[in-house]
Design a protein around this motif. Structure first.
Motif, short mmCIF file in Angstrom:
data_model
loop_
_atom_site.label_atom_id
_atom_site.label_comp_id
_atom_site.label_asym_id
_atom_site.label_seq_id
_atom_site.Cartn_x
_atom_site.Cartn_y
_atom_site.Cartn_z
N VAL A 313 0.85 -1.20 0.00
CA VAL A 313 0.00 0.00 0.00
C VAL A 313 0.88 1.25 0.00
CG1 VAL A 313 -1.61 1.34 1.43
CG2 VAL A 313 -2.00 -1.10 1.08
N PHE A 314 1.90 1.24 0.85
CA PHE A 314 2.80 2.40 0.92
C PHE A 314 3.56 2.60 -0.39
CE2 PHE A 314 7.05 4.15 1.76
CZ PHE A 314 6.71 5.37 2.32
N CYS A 317 1.48 4.17 -2.93
CA CYS A 317 0.78 5.40 -2.54
C CYS A 317 1.44 6.62 -3.19
CB CYS A 317 0.83 5.54 -1.02
SG CYS A 317 0.12 7.09 -0.45
N ALA A 319 1.85 9.42 -1.92
CA ALA A 319 2.74 10.08 -0.95
C ALA A 319 4.15 9.51 -1.03
CB ALA A 319 2.19 9.92 0.47
N CYS A 335 2.81 12.35 5.21
CA CYS A 335 1.62 12.56 4.37
C CYS A 335 0.53 13.24 5.20
CB CYS A 335 1.11 11.23 3.82
SG CYS A 335 0.45 10.16 5.09
N PHE A 337 -2.58 12.28 5.60
CA PHE A 337 -3.38 11.34 6.39
C PHE A 337 -2.72 11.10 7.74
CE2 PHE A 337 -4.68 7.20 7.91
CZ PHE A 337 -6.04 7.20 7.71
N LEU A 381 4.41 3.43 6.84
CA LEU A 381 4.16 4.08 8.13
C LEU A 381 3.22 3.19 8.93
CD1 LEU A 381 3.17 7.58 6.68
CD2 LEU A 381 5.44 6.89 7.46
N ALA A 383 0.72 4.46 10.28
CA ALA A 383 -0.57 5.04 9.89
C ALA A 383 -1.16 4.37 8.65
CB ALA A 383 -0.42 6.53 9.63
N CYS A 384 -0.29 3.75 7.83
CA CYS A 384 -0.80 3.14 6.59
C CYS A 384 -1.86 2.09 6.90
CB CYS A 384 0.34 2.50 5.79
SG CYS A 384 1.55 3.67 5.15
N CYS A 387 -5.24 3.53 6.80
CA CYS A 387 -5.50 4.36 5.63
C CYS A 387 -6.23 3.58 4.54
CB CYS A 387 -4.16 4.88 5.09
SG CYS A 387 -4.31 5.97 3.68
N ALA A 389 -6.06 3.99 1.50
CA ALA A 389 -5.43 4.38 0.23
C ALA A 389 -5.61 3.36 -0.89
CB ALA A 389 -3.95 4.63 0.45
S1 SF4 Z 1 -0.91 6.67 5.46
FE1 SF4 Z 1 -1.98 6.46 3.52
S2 SF4 Z 1 -1.48 8.34 2.40
FE2 SF4 Z 1 0.03 8.11 4.04
S3 SF4 Z 1 1.75 7.00 3.14
FE3 SF4 Z 1 0.42 5.47 4.08
S4 SF4 Z 1 -0.92 4.79 2.43
FE4 SF4 Z 1 0.00 6.75 1.78
#
Ligand code: SF4
Ligand code: SF4
Length: 420
Positions: A313-314, A317, A319, A335, A337, A381, A383-384, A387, A389
């Motif tokens: 995913v990262f 992405c 970002a 990013c 998000f 991250l 956070a991913c 997300c 995304a």
């Molecule tokens: S949190 Fe979402 S927008 Fe941010 S790097 Fe990860 S996948 Fe991309």
């Protein structure tokens, strides 16, 4: 001779030559670089005879000067001096090659000299000419000299407040019951610390929310203008406000630009903003959305993907592929998000995902290492995992929530969208 003297000298020789010979001048590219070129030439009373641009939508008139395809300009002005207005030096050789193939006999690349003159003669960057020249020299290094460490694309959220309430806002405006505006001193200090980690920072995008809701724009633009290794200062606005005259004057004085996110009928003051900027020689550009190109916001929850899936995913992405950073409240994130969901406590704080610049002195080696490591990070991250995304629907930009839905907390609960 130092860089400032070299830029002054080269441009002065060009101006003298054009005035003496009364040669025709054609600016190649009717975009941002072309705008700077035209403003500097006008400052030195060197008339521009035509623009060329490969985008047919730009053909017509710009500042009462015709814009035409390159081949047409070469045919019409065979003895003209052609000035490619390429802001990224890496793109100059292909443009020069195309001009050469079209038959242009005199091609000059003066973009570094033009930029130096724009920010020191037409406007006055507060960092002073020597620092400005050094920054431009790092952005346009001589062939064979070591490549500078450049910052990725970077933005700073100066206020969370906004005049609009977009349903799919990436800054989570509809979720934010207590939007915060950060003091000018904090903003300038954070940006200076971020910039100290790099040899050169191409631009800072000051955004929100709606940045023109901030009451201290004059202080911000003046403070950022003093940062020695930062070149462009951009305000990214939704086109709903026209700043007061003293703010526009400060922006003009320091060479700041306006980038408008055009949400059609919701960006109700675009025409007035463009007119006020044109009257002060402030460059304005537009980001126009077409069709469904905004990712729809969804409830936020841990997707519980495998580490391999989050890595994928990262990697995919935007970002990561565009490489960018966002700063807010003293923290550098990779990013939007990661930034907003943690700051608004929509997800837990994930300290490995950001750099808290408040902990460091400007320019210290540890801060430099931390920021560079975050900007160059190739692993997902934390956070991913929250997300959407990799699995979101796309909708038109700027759909407004009704006023009754303002500041309603987003439901933080799983939905069956195939992510988990
Ligand atoms: S949190 Fe979402 S927008 Fe941010 S790097 Fe990860 S996948 Fe991309
Ligand atoms: S204009 Fe819309 S998308 Fe931009 S910050 Fe405001 S609410 Fe969010």
């Amino acid at each position: 001779m130092n860089h400032a003297d070299v830029y002054r000298d080269e441009l002065a020789r060009f101006v003298a030559e054009m005035r003496a010979s009364q040669r025709r001048v054609v600016v190649v590219g009717a975009g941002r670089g072309g705008w700077y070129t035209a403003k500097v030439l006008a400052h030195f009373q060197v008339p521009v005879d035509a623009w060329t641009d490969s985008n047919p939508k730009k053909h017509g008139m710009l500042f009462d000067i015709p814009v035409m395809p390159m081949a047409q300009a070469v045919e019409r002005f065979p003895d003209a001096c052609f000035l490619p207005s390429v802001l990224d030096a890496a793109n100059y050789p292909p443009v020069a090659g195309t001009l050469d193939a079209a038959g242009a006999r005199d091609i000059r690349y003066l973009m570094p000299d033009i930029l130096f003159s724009y920010f020191s003669d037409v406007t006055r960057r507060a960092c002073g000419p020597e620092a400005l020249a050094k920054t431009i020299a790092r952005l346009y290094p001589e062939p064979g000299s070591p490549a500078p460490c450049r910052s990725p694309s970077v933005s700073y959220v100066i206020t969370q407040k906004c005049t609009l309430n977009c349903q799919d806002c990436g800054a989570f405006v509809p979720d934010n019951a207590k939007p915060v505006t950060y003091p000018a001193s904090r903003i300038v200090d954070d940006i200076a610390k971020y910039c100290s980690a790099f040899d050169v920072v191409h631009h800072i995008a000051l955004q929100g929310g709606e940045p023109f809701m901030h009451k201290e724009i004059e202080e911000i633009v003046e403070g950022v203008s003093k940062i020695p290794n930062l070149l462009f200062i951009d305000f990214v606005t939704n086109g709903t406000l026209v700043p007061k005259a003293s703010v526009l004057d400060a922006m003009q004085r320091h060479g700041a630009c306006v980038i408008v996110s055009d949400y059609g009928p919701y960006s109700s003051k675009i025409a007035q903003l463009a007119e006020a900027c044109a009257g002060r020689q402030i460059f304005v550009d537009y980001y126009r959305y077409q069709g469904n190109d905004w990712g729809m916001q969804t409830p936020i929850y841990p997707r519980k993907r495998s580490p391999e899936k989050n890595a994928e995913v990262f990697t995919n992405c935007i970002a990561n592929t565009m490489i960018c950073c966002q700063i807010m409240n003293g923290k550098v994130h990779r990013c939007t998000f990661s930034n907003f969901t943690q700051e608004l406590k929509l997800i837990p704080e994930l300290p490995g995902d950001f750099v808290d610049v408040g902990k460091y002195q400007t320019g210290c080696a540890e801060l430099t290492a931390e920021i560079r490591a975050l900007a160059n990070r190739k692993s997902a991250l934390s956070a991913c995992d929250f997300c959407p995304a990799d699995n979101r629907n796309f909708v038109p930009a700027g759909i407004q929530l009704p006023k009754s839905k303002r500041k309603q907390p987003r439901p933080i609960q799983p939905v069956n969208d195939g992510c988990s």
